[in-house]
Design a protein around this motif. Structure first.
Motif, mmCIF file in Angstrom:
data_model
loop_
_atom_site.group_PDB
_atom_site.id
_atom_site.type_symbol
_atom_site.label_atom_id
_atom_site.label_comp_id
_atom_site.label_asym_id
_atom_site.label_seq_id
_atom_site.Cartn_x
_atom_site.Cartn_y
_atom_site.Cartn_z
ATOM 1 N N ARG A 1 22.956 -113.255 -3.586
ATOM 2 C CA ARG A 1 23.197 -114.468 -3.276
ATOM 3 C C ARG A 1 24.925 -114.617 -3.686
ATOM 4 O O ARG A 1 24.983 -113.960 -4.695
ATOM 5 N N ARG B 1 30.406 -127.459 -10.194
ATOM 6 C CA ARG B 1 30.593 -126.212 -10.940
ATOM 7 C C ARG B 1 29.422 -125.799 -8.899
ATOM 8 O O ARG B 1 30.274 -124.792 -8.458
ATOM 9 N N GLU B 2 28.761 -126.601 -9.236
ATOM 10 C CA GLU B 2 27.709 -126.455 -8.181
ATOM 11 C C GLU B 2 28.229 -126.948 -6.671
ATOM 12 O O GLU B 2 28.051 -126.487 -6.107
ATOM 13 N N GLU C 1 33.095 -115.653 -4.303
ATOM 14 C CA GLU C 1 32.758 -114.141 -3.495
ATOM 15 C C GLU C 1 32.609 -113.676 -2.475
ATOM 16 O O GLU C 1 32.813 -112.929 -2.193
ATOM 17 N N ASP D 1 35.865 -111.312 -9.626
ATOM 18 C CA ASP D 1 33.859 -111.339 -9.617
ATOM 19 C C ASP D 1 33.911 -109.670 -9.653
ATOM 20 O O ASP D 1 34.434 -108.726 -8.904
ATOM 21 N N LEU E 1 30.819 -124.400 -5.670
ATOM 22 C CA LEU E 1 31.011 -122.391 -5.708
ATOM 23 C C LEU E 1 29.406 -122.438 -4.751
ATOM 24 O O LEU E 1 29.241 -121.570 -3.979
ATOM 25 N N HIS E 2 28.793 -124.097 -4.832
ATOM 26 C CA HIS E 2 27.978 -123.560 -3.852
ATOM 27 C C HIS E 2 27.232 -124.908 -2.905
ATOM 28 O O HIS E 2 26.445 -124.720 -1.713
ATOM 29 N N HIS E 3 28.420 -125.327 -2.405
ATOM 30 C CA HIS E 3 27.923 -126.372 -1.705
ATOM 31 C C HIS E 3 28.365 -125.767 0.106
ATOM 32 O O HIS E 3 28.930 -125.452 0.550
ATOM 33 N N ARG E 4 27.254 -126.580 0.368
ATOM 34 C CA ARG E 4 27.188 -125.490 2.119
ATOM 35 C C ARG E 4 27.808 -125.793 3.145
ATOM 36 O O ARG E 4 28.080 -125.253 4.332
ATOM 37 N N ASP F 1 28.479 -117.145 -4.258
ATOM 38 C CA ASP F 1 28.846 -118.057 -3.876
ATOM 39 C C ASP F 1 30.473 -118.195 -3.097
ATOM 40 O O ASP F 1 30.463 -116.921 -2.331
ATOM 41 N N ARG F 2 30.944 -119.302 -2.800
ATOM 42 C CA ARG F 2 31.696 -119.903 -1.752
ATOM 43 C C ARG F 2 32.547 -118.429 -2.217
ATOM 44 O O ARG F 2 33.434 -117.917 -0.801
#
Length: 211
Positions: free
Chosen positions: A152, A51-52, A157, A13, A55-58, A154-155
C-alpha cells in the motif's frame, strides 16, 4: 541548561530515513543523551489525524489545501513537542520537516518554493534544524525498495517518477545552498556505512552542545 539539538532526516520515500533515525537514537541513548523521536506529518494527537487525511484520504485534496494541512501539523508539533524538548536540552530526531514541504509541495506540487517556505516558517515560528541529514537516492531505486517493502502506497509515494525527480532535485539544491546545515549521503551505501558517517557528524555537533 544548554538548548538541545534539532536533527532532521530528509530524502525521498524509501531512502532509509527511519532506519537511520532509529540507529542514531539508540547510539545517542547509549551515550547518556536524552532524545525525542518524532515525525511529520504526525508526532502529536492532532498531527496523527492530519497525517491520515493528508497521506491516505481517498478523495482529491488540492495542492494548496495539502500545503496548509502540513503547515497546521507543523504548528501544533513545534509548539507542543519540539520546542519544549529543545528547551529541556534534549536531542530531537525528526523524520521530515520544512525541507520536505519545499521539495514535495513547493516543487512536486509546483506551488513555488518561496511561497511554501514563507508558510512553513510562519507555522514553525522560524525554527530551523541544527543539522539535516539528507539521504539521496535515485527515484527508480527508491521505487524498487518500496515495491519490495509494502503493498500500500500513500498519496505521495504513489506519484509518478517525474514528481519524485523534481523532489530529489530540490532536496539537492537546498543542501547545496546550506552546506553547513546539511549532511548529504548516498543512500545506496550500506546501513552501517551510513550510520558511521551520521554518528561522526553528530559527534561534532555534540561537542558544541556540551561546551
Amino acid at each position: 541548561m544548554n538548548r538541545g539539538l534539532f536533527i532532521t532526516f530528509e530524502g525521498g520515500d524509501g531512502s532509509g530515513k527511519t532506519t537511520q533515525a532509529e540507529i542514531l537514537d539508540t547510539w545517542l541513548r547509549e551515550r547518556g543523551e536524552t532524545t525525542l523521536r518524532s515525525r511529520e506529518p504526525g508526532g502529536t494527537e492532532v498531527g496523527e489525524q492530519l497525517r491520515e487525511i493528508v497521506l491516505h484520504h481517498r478523495g482529491e485534496i488540492s495542492p494548496r489545501a495539502e500545503a496548509l494541512l502540513y503547515a497546521a501539523d507543523r504548528a501544533q508539533h513545534i509548539d507542543t513537542r519540539i520546542r519544549p524538548a529543545l528547551e529541556r536540552g534534549e536531542i530531537v530526531l525528526q523524520d521530515r520537516y520544512i525541507d520536505s514541504s519545499l521539495a514535495y509541495q513547493g516543487a512536486g506540487r509546483a506551488l513555488g518554493i518561496d511561497e511554501v517556505r514563507s508558510l512553513s516558517v510562519w507555522a514553525s515560528s522560524g525554527l530551523w534544524p541544527d543539522l539535516t541529514i539528507l539521504l539521496d537516492l535515485d527515484p527508480d531505486r527508491a521505487r524498487e525498495r518500496l515495491d519490495q517493502a509494502r503493498t500500500r502506497f500513500d498519496r505521495l509515494e504513489a506519484e509518478k517518477n517525474a514528481f519524485h525527480a523534481r523532489v530529489r532535485t530540490v532536496f539537492l539544491e537546498l543542501a547545496e545552498a546550506e552546506p553547513a546545515r546539511f549532511l548529504v549521503l548516498d543512500a545506496t551505501l550500506s546501513i552501517d556505512e551510513l550510520a558511521a558517517q551520521i554518528q561522526a557528524r553528530v559527534t561534532e555537533a555534540l561537542v558544541g552542545k556540551h561546551e
